[in-house]
Design a protein around this motif. Structure first.
Motif, PDB file in Angstrom:
ATOM      1  N   GLY A  85      13.258  55.562  12.072  1.00 44.07           N
ATOM      2  CA  GLY A  85      12.801  54.297  11.506  1.00 44.07           C
ATOM      3  C   GLY A  85      13.180  54.096  10.052  1.00 44.07           C
ATOM      4  O   GLY A  85      12.502  53.354   9.321  1.00 44.07           O
ATOM      5  N   VAL A  86      14.265  54.744   9.599  1.00 44.23           N
ATOM      6  CA  VAL A  86      14.739  54.564   8.222  1.00 44.23           C
ATOM      7  C   VAL A  86      15.084  53.090   7.997  1.00 44.23           C
ATOM      8  O   VAL A  86      15.711  52.449   8.832  1.00 44.23           O
ATOM      9  CB  VAL A  86      15.970  55.463   7.959  1.00 44.23           C
ATOM     10  N   ARG A  87      14.691  52.562   6.855  1.00 45.49           N
ATOM     11  CA  ARG A  87      14.867  51.135   6.585  1.00 45.49           C
ATOM     12  C   ARG A  87      15.998  50.817   5.607  1.00 45.49           C
ATOM     13  O   ARG A  87      16.311  49.647   5.378  1.00 45.49           O
ATOM     14  CB  ARG A  87      13.550  50.549   6.076  1.00 45.49           C
ATOM     15  N   HIS A  88      16.622  51.835   5.042  1.00 47.68           N
ATOM     16  CA  HIS A  88      17.682  51.578   4.056  1.00 47.68           C
ATOM     17  C   HIS A  88      18.593  52.803   4.007  1.00 47.68           C
ATOM     18  O   HIS A  88      18.151  53.908   3.713  1.00 47.68           O
ATOM     19  CB  HIS A  88      17.039  51.327   2.685  1.00 47.68           C
ATOM     20  N   GLN A  89      19.867  52.599   4.312  1.00 45.15           N
ATOM     21  CA  GLN A  89      20.868  53.660   4.209  1.00 45.15           C
ATOM     22  C   GLN A  89      21.783  53.333   3.030  1.00 45.15           C
ATOM     23  O   GLN A  89      22.369  52.246   2.966  1.00 45.15           O
ATOM     24  CB  GLN A  89      21.696  53.754   5.493  1.00 45.15           C
ATOM     25  N   VAL A  90      21.918  54.280   2.118  1.00 46.33           N
ATOM     26  CA  VAL A  90      22.750  54.111   0.925  1.00 46.33           C
ATOM     27  C   VAL A  90      23.865  55.144   0.961  1.00 46.33           C
ATOM     28  O   VAL A  90      23.629  56.311   1.287  1.00 46.33           O
ATOM     29  CB  VAL A  90      21.921  54.298  -0.374  1.00 46.33           C
ATOM     30  N   VAL A  91      25.083  54.725   0.606  1.00 49.12           N
ATOM     31  CA  VAL A  91      26.189  55.670   0.550  1.00 49.12           C
ATOM     32  C   VAL A  91      26.920  55.511  -0.776  1.00 49.12           C
ATOM     33  O   VAL A  91      27.044  54.410  -1.312  1.00 49.12           O
ATOM     34  CB  VAL A  91      27.164  55.480   1.737  1.00 49.12           C
ATOM     35  N   LEU A  92      27.400  56.632  -1.315  1.00 52.54           N
ATOM     36  CA  LEU A  92      28.223  56.626  -2.521  1.00 52.54           C
ATOM     37  C   LEU A  92      29.683  56.640  -2.107  1.00 52.54           C
ATOM     38  O   LEU A  92      30.123  57.520  -1.371  1.00 52.54           O
ATOM     39  CB  LEU A  92      27.910  57.848  -3.387  1.00 52.54           C
ATOM     40  N   SER A  93      30.432  55.655  -2.587  1.00 55.06           N
ATOM     41  CA  SER A  93      31.844  55.546  -2.249  1.00 55.06           C
ATOM     42  C   SER A  93      32.665  55.436  -3.536  1.00 55.06           C
ATOM     43  O   SER A  93      32.200  55.822  -4.614  1.00 55.06           O
ATOM     44  CB  SER A  93      32.068  54.351  -1.313  1.00 55.06           C
ATOM     45  N   ILE A  94      33.896  54.939  -3.435  1.00 52.17           N
ATOM     46  CA  ILE A  94      34.855  54.986  -4.528  1.00 52.17           C
ATOM     47  C   ILE A  94      35.418  53.589  -4.794  1.00 52.17           C
ATOM     48  O   ILE A  94      35.824  52.893  -3.861  1.00 52.17           O
ATOM     49  CB  ILE A  94      36.023  55.930  -4.193  1.00 52.17           C
ATOM     50  N   VAL A  95      35.467  53.195  -6.047  1.00 51.99           N
ATOM     51  CA  VAL A  95      36.109  51.935  -6.420  1.00 51.99           C
ATOM     52  C   VAL A  95      37.583  51.990  -5.998  1.00 51.99           C
ATOM     53  O   VAL A  95      38.281  52.973  -6.259  1.00 51.99           O
ATOM     54  CB  VAL A  95      35.995  51.686  -7.938  1.00 51.99           C
ATOM     55  N   GLY A  96      38.038  50.933  -5.340  1.00 48.85           N
ATOM     56  CA  GLY A  96      39.423  50.867  -4.906  1.00 48.85           C
ATOM     57  C   GLY A  96      39.711  51.564  -3.600  1.00 48.85           C
ATOM     58  O   GLY A  96      40.872  51.690  -3.199  1.00 48.85           O
ATOM     59  N   VAL A  97      38.669  51.993  -2.903  1.00 48.75           N
ATOM     60  CA  VAL A  97      38.855  52.768  -1.682  1.00 48.75           C
ATOM     61  C   VAL A  97      39.626  51.996  -0.613  1.00 48.75           C
ATOM     62  O   VAL A  97      40.284  52.590   0.245  1.00 48.75           O
ATOM     63  CB  VAL A  97      37.487  53.252  -1.152  1.00 48.75           C
ATOM     64  N   ASP A  98      39.565  50.686  -0.678  1.00 46.98           N
ATOM     65  CA  ASP A  98      40.241  49.852   0.307  1.00 46.98           C
ATOM     66  C   ASP A  98      41.639  49.415  -0.138  1.00 46.98           C
ATOM     67  O   ASP A  98      42.290  48.625   0.540  1.00 46.98           O
ATOM     68  CB  ASP A  98      39.400  48.619   0.629  1.00 46.98           C
ATOM     69  N   GLU A  99      42.096  49.955  -1.274  1.00 53.56           N
ATOM     70  CA  GLU A  99      43.383  49.535  -1.808  1.00 53.56           C
ATOM     71  C   GLU A  99      44.415  50.662  -1.883  1.00 53.56           C
ATOM     72  O   GLU A  99      45.528  50.443  -2.392  1.00 53.56           O
ATOM     73  CB  GLU A  99      43.194  48.927  -3.201  1.00 53.56           C
ATOM     74  N   VAL A 100      44.055  51.843  -1.402  1.00 50.11           N
ATOM     75  CA  VAL A 100      44.984  52.974  -1.489  1.00 50.11           C
ATOM     76  C   VAL A 100      45.093  53.638  -0.113  1.00 50.11           C
ATOM     77  O   VAL A 100      44.652  54.780   0.092  1.00 50.11           O
ATOM     78  CB  VAL A 100      44.530  53.997  -2.546  1.00 50.11           C
ATOM     79  N   PRO A 101      45.675  52.944   0.866  1.00 51.59           N
ATOM     80  CA  PRO A 101      45.749  53.512   2.211  1.00 51.59           C
ATOM     81  C   PRO A 101      46.650  54.738   2.301  1.00 51.59           C
ATOM     82  O   PRO A 101      46.619  55.463   3.300  1.00 51.59           O
ATOM     83  CB  PRO A 101      46.321  52.350   3.042  1.00 51.59           C
ATOM     84  N   GLN A 102      47.438  54.993   1.258  1.00 52.69           N
ATOM     85  CA  GLN A 102      48.303  56.176   1.264  1.00 52.69           C
ATOM     86  C   GLN A 102      47.506  57.477   1.172  1.00 52.69           C
ATOM     87  O   GLN A 102      48.016  58.541   1.533  1.00 52.69           O
ATOM     88  CB  GLN A 102      49.289  56.116   0.079  1.00 52.69           C
ATOM     89  N   LEU A 103      46.291  57.408   0.683  1.00 57.29           N
ATOM     90  CA  LEU A 103      45.478  58.610   0.503  1.00 57.29           C
ATOM     91  C   LEU A 103      44.544  58.800   1.693  1.00 57.29           C
ATOM     92  O   LEU A 103      43.719  57.939   1.985  1.00 57.29           O
ATOM     93  CB  LEU A 103      44.659  58.508  -0.786  1.00 57.29           C
ATOM     94  N   ASP A 104      44.671  59.932   2.376  1.00 56.05           N
ATOM     95  CA  ASP A 104      43.845  60.218   3.550  1.00 56.05           C
ATOM     96  C   ASP A 104      42.360  60.128   3.218  1.00 56.05           C
ATOM     97  O   ASP A 104      41.571  59.565   3.992  1.00 56.05           O
ATOM     98  CB  ASP A 104      44.161  61.612   4.093  1.00 56.05           C
ATOM     99  N   TYR A 105      41.965  60.695   2.079  1.00 54.52           N
ATOM    100  CA  TYR A 105      40.545  60.738   1.743  1.00 54.52           C
ATOM    101  C   TYR A 105      39.992  59.334   1.506  1.00 54.52           C
ATOM    102  O   TYR A 105      38.855  59.026   1.878  1.00 54.52           O
ATOM    103  CB  TYR A 105      40.304  61.616   0.516  1.00 54.52           C
ATOM    104  N   TYR A 106      40.788  58.465   0.909  1.00 56.16           N
ATOM    105  CA  TYR A 106      40.337  57.098   0.690  1.00 56.16           C
ATOM    106  C   TYR A 106      40.203  56.358   2.017  1.00 56.16           C
ATOM    107  O   TYR A 106      39.268  55.568   2.216  1.00 56.16           O
ATOM    108  CB  TYR A 106      41.282  56.365  -0.259  1.00 56.16           C
ATOM    109  N   ARG A 107      41.109  56.603   2.935  1.00 63.31           N
ATOM    110  CA  ARG A 107      40.987  55.990   4.270  1.00 63.31           C
ATOM    111  C   ARG A 107      39.735  56.509   4.964  1.00 63.31           C
ATOM    112  O   ARG A 107      39.046  55.766   5.672  1.00 63.31           O
ATOM    113  CB  ARG A 107      42.234  56.284   5.103  1.00 63.31           C
ATOM    114  N   ALA A 108      39.426  57.784   4.746  1.00 63.26           N
ATOM    115  CA  ALA A 108      38.230  58.365   5.352  1.00 63.26           C
ATOM    116  C   ALA A 108      36.960  57.750   4.763  1.00 63.26           C
ATOM    117  O   ALA A 108      36.008  57.432   5.490  1.00 63.26           O
ATOM    118  CB  ALA A 108      38.225  59.880   5.143  1.00 63.26           C
TER     119      ALA A 108
END
Length: 244
Positions: A85-108
């Protein structure tokens, strides 16, 4: 508020301490506490009764295996959160993660965001720029005894403590169901950061601009700098260096 922090590394340990100091009921979860995101072992117990779950885990690798890591772990965490019954899921991600498809980790990491968006629980995604703490390790990848080679990639690095402040605010607020960004106050090119860092360390090696050097060689333009409306943190890199 009862909050579970998944991950006890650089960010998770600081976040748990800050939220506890603010009076929240905090549970930390990691392999060392018997919680395995890949198998799901211990997850139900870790998120039981939690209002909010903050996921600050990293993949153990930065190659293609990181894609499957996030696919599996996000699925397990969302399922456990729904059962609890968790009401809020928060994740830490990376600025520009959707702009560097060459990097496997950013795609992940982008897959991690997409799975969260499509999940059953209201969510918030906090994208941060590169941490101050990672600047010297980044430089070491392309350094030898004579020089440091770095691309002229624009960055707006941020102190991990300032990222923790942003995460704490998001975690204790209402779900954004969107992305918010946090970045440092100043923009540098990576080679500039290298020179500033070496000067502070009294290291006389030169920094050579090499647009083929290191992880960020794959980044084009200003993909790793935040967009309008980002939360700009107060700590400046030069000030942080003098205190560390």
């Amino acid at each position: 508020m009862k909050i579970t922090v998944i991950g006890t590394g650089l960010i998770g340990s600081q976040l748990a301490a800050q939220l506890t100091a603010q009076g929240h009921d905090v549970t930390t979860a990691s392999l060392s506490s018997g919680v395995d995101l890949l198998t799901g072992a211990g997850l139900d117990e870790a998120v039981a009764g939690a209002h909010t779950v903050v996921n600050v885990t990293n993949s153990p690798t930065f190659d293609e295996q990181s894609i499957e890591f996030f696919r599996t772990t996000v699925g397990n965490l969302l399922a456990a959160g729904e059962r609890a019954g968790v009401r809020h899921q928060v994740v830490l991600s990376i600025v520009g993660v959707d702009e560097v498809p060459q990097l496997d980790y950013y795609r992940a990491k982008l897959l991690q965001e997409e799975l969260l968006r499509g999940g059953p629980t209201p969510y918030s995604i906090v994208r941060a720029t590169q941490f101050f703490e990672f600047m010297e390790p980044t430089m070491s990848w392309t350094s030898d005894e004579t020089a440091v080679r770095l691309p002229a990639t624009p960055l707006r690095p941020v102190a991990s403590a300032d990222v923790v402040d942003a995460l704490a605010d998001v975690a204790t607020g209402s779900p954004l169901n969107a992305v918010t960004e946090v970045a440092g106050p100043d923009t540098f090119t990576l080679d500039e950061i290298g020179r500033i860092t070496l000067a502070a360390r009294r290291d006389e090696r030169p920094v050579v601009v090499d647009d083929q050097a290191g992880l960020f060689a794959a980044v084009e333009g200003d993909a790793l700098t935040p967009g309008p409306g980002a939360r700009l943190a107060p700590t400046r890199y030069r000030d942080w260096l003098t205190g560390n």
